[in-house]
Scaffold this active site. Structure first.
Site, PDB file in Angstrom:
ATOM      1  CB  ILE A   1      -1.017  -0.041   1.257  1.00  0.00           C
ATOM      2  CG1 ILE A   1      -2.207   0.826   0.897  1.00  0.00           C
ATOM      3  CG2 ILE A   1      -0.195   0.278   2.629  1.00  0.00           C
ATOM      4  CD1 ILE A   1      -3.237   0.663   1.874  1.00  0.00           C
TER       5      ILE A   1
ATOM      6  N   GLY B   1       3.579  -4.290  11.135  1.00  0.00           N
ATOM      7  CA  GLY B   1       2.613  -4.805   9.947  1.00  0.00           C
ATOM      8  C   GLY B   1       2.484  -3.350   9.104  1.00  0.00           C
TER       9      GLY B   1
ATOM     10  CG  ASP C   1       0.907   1.833  12.545  1.00  0.00           C
ATOM     11  OD1 ASP C   1       0.973   2.952  11.807  1.00  0.00           O
ATOM     12  OD2 ASP C   1       0.388   1.757  13.512  1.00  0.00           O
TER      13      ASP C   1
ATOM     14  CB  VAL D   1      -0.844  -7.606  14.706  1.00  0.00           C
ATOM     15  CG1 VAL D   1      -0.748  -7.411  16.142  1.00  0.00           C
ATOM     16  CG2 VAL D   1       0.402  -7.450  13.954  1.00  0.00           C
TER      17      VAL D   1
HETATM   18  N1  AR6 Z   1       0.841  -3.061   2.377  1.00  0.00           N
HETATM   19  C1  AR6 Z   1      -0.665  -3.652   2.253  1.00  0.00           C
HETATM   20  N2  AR6 Z   1      -0.920  -4.517   3.259  1.00  0.00           N
HETATM   21  C2  AR6 Z   1      -0.114  -4.853   4.196  1.00  0.00           C
HETATM   22  C3  AR6 Z   1       1.169  -4.102   4.270  1.00  0.00           C
HETATM   23  C4  AR6 Z   1       1.631  -3.391   3.126  1.00  0.00           C
HETATM   24  N3  AR6 Z   1       3.111  -2.945   3.163  1.00  0.00           N
HETATM   25  N4  AR6 Z   1       1.925  -4.880   5.234  1.00  0.00           N
HETATM   26  C5  AR6 Z   1       0.852  -5.667   6.051  1.00  0.00           C
HETATM   27  N5  AR6 Z   1      -0.261  -5.529   5.187  1.00  0.00           N
HETATM   28  P1  AR6 Z   1      -1.548  -5.455  10.543  1.00  0.00           P
HETATM   29  P2  AR6 Z   1      -3.786  -5.160  12.324  1.00  0.00           P
HETATM   30  C6  AR6 Z   1      -1.444  -6.473   5.575  1.00  0.00           C
HETATM   31  O1  AR6 Z   1      -0.966  -6.682  11.439  1.00  0.00           O
HETATM   32  O2  AR6 Z   1      -4.224  -6.500  12.167  1.00  0.00           O
HETATM   33  C7  AR6 Z   1       0.266  -2.906  14.075  1.00  0.00           C
HETATM   34  O3  AR6 Z   1       1.414  -3.032  14.679  1.00  0.00           O
HETATM   35  C8  AR6 Z   1      -1.385  -7.849   6.386  1.00  0.00           C
HETATM   36  O4  AR6 Z   1      -0.878  -8.827   5.550  1.00  0.00           O
HETATM   37  O5  AR6 Z   1      -0.652  -4.453   9.895  1.00  0.00           O
HETATM   38  O6  AR6 Z   1      -4.884  -4.007  11.958  1.00  0.00           O
HETATM   39  C9  AR6 Z   1      -0.505  -1.592  14.576  1.00  0.00           C
HETATM   40  O7  AR6 Z   1       0.415  -0.614  14.961  1.00  0.00           O
HETATM   41  C10 AR6 Z   1      -2.560  -7.724   6.646  1.00  0.00           C
HETATM   42  O8  AR6 Z   1      -3.541  -8.403   5.975  1.00  0.00           O
HETATM   43  O9  AR6 Z   1      -2.759  -4.749  11.084  1.00  0.00           O
HETATM   44  C11 AR6 Z   1      -1.503  -2.101  15.506  1.00  0.00           C
HETATM   45  O10 AR6 Z   1      -0.974  -2.463  16.812  1.00  0.00           O
HETATM   46  C12 AR6 Z   1      -3.314  -6.364   7.173  1.00  0.00           C
HETATM   47  O11 AR6 Z   1      -2.158  -5.574   6.274  1.00  0.00           O
HETATM   48  C13 AR6 Z   1      -1.932  -3.627  14.872  1.00  0.00           C
HETATM   49  O12 AR6 Z   1      -0.528  -3.911  14.040  1.00  0.00           O
HETATM   50  C14 AR6 Z   1      -3.222  -5.709   8.528  1.00  0.00           C
HETATM   51  O13 AR6 Z   1      -2.242  -6.287   9.125  1.00  0.00           O
HETATM   52  C15 AR6 Z   1      -2.983  -3.542  13.897  1.00  0.00           C
HETATM   53  O14 AR6 Z   1      -3.131  -4.894  13.462  1.00  0.00           O
END
Ligand code: AR6
Length: 180
Positions: free
Chosen positions: A17, A38, A40, A126
């Site tokens: 993204i 992740g 973020d 996460v």
């Molecule tokens: N582009 C698109 N999607 C992504 C990317 C990227 N670069 N990287 C990961 N994903 P997560 P949550 C996807 O864990 O579950 C953080 O520490 C990933 O495969 O990023 O909402 C925050 O600070 C998954 O499908 O977010 C919070 O503490 C999706 O993004 C916590 O994680 C969401 O995974 C939020 O957890």
């Protein structure tokens, strides 16, 4: 706008993204808004330290709410930050909170006249939300908002992992079939 028109404005894509050249990308944040792992972590790394500086001024954000900042070094003009729900079995209002994350992000996007927006699959990393259910909530909530608010916007659901990519493609196909 009817459902068919809204559906025709939805794109499912595989990728990162942080590379999207859109008006806004959505960040699956946490309530501190001060970064994390992740997506973020990836967004903060790509946007640079100015993003964290602006986030510090916001004073946090509850699960299901949303805040908007500039995109700084990202190709996207804006970042919409929303902490989704932490999944704890499904009986703790998780679905409603996830719906609110999408709805409040769309509301901010409309207020800022955003014409293209990219969403990750909020809460499915996460935070542990089951992927198929999260996909349905994401797509249904976004479509409902476009229809009910007559909001003409291109929405990209961008998937990092193959599993989510397939789930989104299958669900969108199913909706298209149902409309024929
Ligand atoms: N582009 C698109 N999607 C992504 C990317 C990227 N670069 N990287 C990961 N994903 P997560 P949550 C996807 O864990 O579950 C953080 O520490 C990933 O495969 O990023 O909402 C925050 O600070 C998954 O499908 O977010 C919070 O503490 C999706 O993004 C916590 O994680 C969401 O995974 C939020 O957890």
């Amino acid at each position: 706008m009817n459902k068919k028109d809204a559906l025709s404005r939805i794109i499912v894509k595989k990728g990162d993204i942080t590379k999207e050249k859109v008006d806004a990308i959505v960040n699956a944040a946490n309530p501190t808004l001060l970064g994390g792992g992740g997506v973020d972590g990836a967004i903060h790394r790509a946007a640079g330290p100015e993003l964290l500086e602006e986030c510090r001024t916001l004073g946090g954000c509850n699960h299901g709410e949303a805040r908007i900042t500039k995109g700084y070094r990202l190709p996207a003009k804006f970042v919409i930050h929303t902490p989704g729900p932490i999944y704890r079995g499904g009986k703790n209002n998780e679905a409603q909170i996830l719906q609110n994350s999408y709805k409040n992000s769309m509301k901010l996007a409309k207020e800022h006249n955003i014409k293209t927006i990219a969403f990750p699959s909020i809460s499915t990393g996460v935070y542990g939300y089951p992927k198929e259910e999260a996909c349905k909530i994401a797509v249904d909530t976004v479509l409902d908002f476009m229809e009910s608010q007559n909001y003409d916007v291109t929405v990209i659901f961008i998937q990092f992992d193959d599993e989510n990519y397939k789930i989104y493609c299958d669900y969108i196909e199913r909706l298209k079939d149902e409309l024929h």
